[in-house]
Design a protein around this motif. Sequence first.
Motif, short mmCIF file in Angstrom:
data_model
loop_
_atom_site.label_atom_id
_atom_site.label_comp_id
_atom_site.label_asym_id
_atom_site.label_seq_id
_atom_site.Cartn_x
_atom_site.Cartn_y
_atom_site.Cartn_z
N LYS A 187 6.35 -12.50 -21.84
CA LYS A 187 5.78 -12.54 -23.18
C LYS A 187 4.65 -13.56 -23.22
CE LYS A 187 9.28 -15.89 -24.64
NZ LYS A 187 10.40 -16.19 -25.54
N THR A 188 3.83 -13.47 -24.24
CA THR A 188 2.75 -14.43 -24.42
C THR A 188 3.30 -15.69 -25.07
OG1 THR A 188 2.18 -13.70 -26.65
CG2 THR A 188 1.18 -12.51 -24.80
N LEU A 189 2.45 -16.72 -25.17
CA LEU A 189 2.85 -17.95 -25.85
C LEU A 189 3.01 -17.73 -27.35
CD1 LEU A 189 0.69 -20.60 -23.95
CD2 LEU A 189 3.15 -20.16 -23.72
N GLU A 190 2.55 -16.57 -27.84
CA GLU A 190 2.75 -16.21 -29.25
C GLU A 190 4.01 -15.35 -29.41
OE1 GLU A 190 -0.34 -15.77 -27.71
OE2 GLU A 190 -0.81 -17.79 -28.46
N SER A 191 4.82 -15.28 -28.32
CA SER A 191 6.11 -14.57 -28.33
C SER A 191 5.98 -13.05 -28.36
CB SER A 191 7.00 -15.04 -29.49
OG SER A 191 7.23 -16.43 -29.42
N VAL A 192 4.81 -12.51 -28.01
CA VAL A 192 4.61 -11.06 -27.95
C VAL A 192 5.04 -10.55 -26.58
CG1 VAL A 192 2.94 -9.18 -28.07
CG2 VAL A 192 2.74 -11.14 -29.62
N ILE A 193 5.91 -9.55 -26.55
CA ILE A 193 6.45 -9.00 -25.30
C ILE A 193 5.37 -8.22 -24.56
CG2 ILE A 193 8.16 -7.42 -24.31
CD1 ILE A 193 9.93 -8.09 -26.78
N THR A 194 5.21 -8.51 -23.26
CA THR A 194 4.17 -7.84 -22.46
C THR A 194 4.74 -7.01 -21.31
OG1 THR A 194 3.90 -9.87 -21.14
CG2 THR A 194 2.41 -9.55 -23.01
N SER A 195 5.98 -7.25 -20.92
CA SER A 195 6.61 -6.40 -19.89
C SER A 195 8.11 -6.33 -20.15
CB SER A 195 6.33 -6.94 -18.48
OG SER A 195 7.06 -8.12 -18.22
N TRP A 196 8.71 -5.25 -19.62
CA TRP A 196 10.09 -4.91 -20.01
C TRP A 196 10.68 -4.04 -18.90
CZ3 TRP A 196 12.86 -6.43 -24.23
CH2 TRP A 196 13.93 -5.66 -24.68
N ASN A 197 11.69 -4.54 -18.17
CA ASN A 197 12.21 -3.75 -17.05
C ASN A 197 13.34 -2.81 -17.50
OD1 ASN A 197 14.29 -5.61 -17.34
ND2 ASN A 197 14.58 -5.88 -15.14
N ASP A 198 13.83 -1.99 -16.55
CA ASP A 198 14.85 -1.00 -16.87
C ASP A 198 16.13 -1.64 -17.40
OD1 ASP A 198 13.15 0.98 -16.13
OD2 ASP A 198 14.03 1.33 -14.15
N SER A 199 16.51 -2.80 -16.81
CA SER A 199 17.73 -3.46 -17.27
C SER A 199 17.60 -3.96 -18.70
CB SER A 199 18.08 -4.64 -16.33
OG SER A 199 18.54 -4.16 -15.09
N ALA A 200 16.38 -4.36 -19.07
CA ALA A 200 16.16 -4.77 -20.47
C ALA A 200 16.40 -3.59 -21.41
CB ALA A 200 14.75 -5.32 -20.63
N GLU A 201 15.95 -2.40 -20.97
CA GLU A 201 16.17 -1.20 -21.78
C GLU A 201 17.65 -0.89 -21.90
OE1 GLU A 201 15.12 3.59 -21.70
OE2 GLU A 201 13.76 2.15 -20.73
N ARG A 202 18.39 -0.99 -20.75
CA ARG A 202 19.82 -0.71 -20.78
C ARG A 202 20.57 -1.74 -21.64
NH1 ARG A 202 18.80 0.42 -15.28
NH2 ARG A 202 19.42 -1.69 -14.67
N MET A 203 20.14 -2.99 -21.57
CA MET A 203 20.84 -4.06 -22.27
C MET A 203 20.60 -4.02 -23.78
SD MET A 203 20.70 -8.16 -21.40
CE MET A 203 21.00 -7.85 -19.66
N PHE A 204 19.33 -3.82 -24.17
CA PHE A 204 18.98 -3.93 -25.59
C PHE A 204 18.75 -2.59 -26.29
CE2 PHE A 204 17.68 -8.05 -23.77
CZ PHE A 204 18.41 -8.89 -24.60
N GLY A 205 18.58 -1.53 -25.52
CA GLY A 205 18.44 -0.21 -26.13
C GLY A 205 17.03 0.21 -26.45
N TYR A 206 16.06 -0.69 -26.36
CA TYR A 206 14.66 -0.35 -26.62
C TYR A 206 14.00 0.12 -25.33
CZ TYR A 206 15.06 -3.10 -30.97
OH TYR A 206 15.42 -3.59 -32.20
#
Length: 431
Positions: free
Chosen positions: A104-123
């Motif tokens: 994420k950026t220093l402004e807390s904006v998400i810039t990358s997201w792996n497969d496990s993040a999708e499995r864990m959080f559903g997005y």
Amino acid sequence: MEKMGFNGKDYEGKHPAEVMPPERYEATRHLYDRVLAGETFAVERKTENGEDLTVHFIPLLNDSQEVYAGLIIALDITDIKQAEEKSAKLAAIIESSDDAIISKTLESVITSWNDSAERMFGYTAEEIIGETIYKLIPPDRQDEEPRIISRLKTGERVEHFETQRMTKHGTLLDVSLSISPVKDKQGNIIGVSKIVRDITERKLDENRKNDFIGMVSHELKTPLTSLTAIVQVLSARLKNSGDAFVPGALDKATLQVKRMTNMINGFLNISRLESGKILIEKRPFKVDQLLREMIDEAELTVSTHQIEFAGCGDLEVNADRDKIGSVISNLISNAIKYSPKGKVVQVKCEASDETLTVSIKDEGIGINPDDMEKVFDRYYRVVTDYNQHISGFGIGLYLSAEIIKRHDGRIWVESEPGVGSTFYFALPLAG
């Protein structure tokens, strides 16, 4: 030319077939034929030294637009190749990881997201990239993100920070976060890398264990209370018996029952503490009075050590008197337990900058530097030849640390092996 194994002076003005071994010329002849046919192209080659090159073949045309020669340009791409390989390996690790790996950026904006993040959080990545990390943070924990970012901006890492995060469907997950600053080539912090580990099952196991410990501890208190009453009745009835052995034996029995009661209460407090059921009831009280009570209690059962206390006047804190009393009792008990007979235990308290600091100093065995960081961990015990026969489960300092933490205080130790230790805790003074 030298990178490809040629010396330019030896080859100028000559046909490749004249200067190359026949097998090498035949292997590369199709490249010369292509460029002489007017084709512009590039191929990758590796030198004898293992360097990677991109070789560009460019036909040269005369005024009649006929190919009369070819230009060959070799570019060293070794660093690029190595970077690509590292990137490919890193990408493979990120995608195959069981942990959610998010940048994420220093402004807390998400810039990358792996497969496990999708499995864990559903997005999915498409849904979440470009959104802020606050989408994953429960409403009551939104203040965590600014604190984390401020620490990262100074270059600090945040490791194994346990908290909760929220899935797409509103489910709360217990997670452990490890967060690192991302820097550019100049060393400037340009973003944040976060590893999220789901520890929900671990937390459930801990809760089950704490529930079991709490249940067993509670059940043990009933027969122990009865045993205490029986010993007290026996002491009253037999105090004037002619047998000199009886009073001493009953005193020892009383001491052992008290030790067992303290152990059971310790386990029961851990169970309550970690399940969030321990109650902190804050009221203003004078610390001097509490310290004197705890010292008097210690001196009732111990005559092998001298406890010195100069007093601390009318200093007050707003805290749970019983809980702070248990911290003081534990620290004094440890100072006596881990120092030889005849030594002095010094108890002090002083105020500065709206903070009260209490210290308990012994002349005991001391603590090694490696152990000092762990003495407040749950069930951790420093084991030496001196203390291997001293009873304990390593819960006293852990409980003390948690109680002080819940009072917005601080607890620490200074020690030198063979010289002694000083345990400190600091609390805000009553306003």
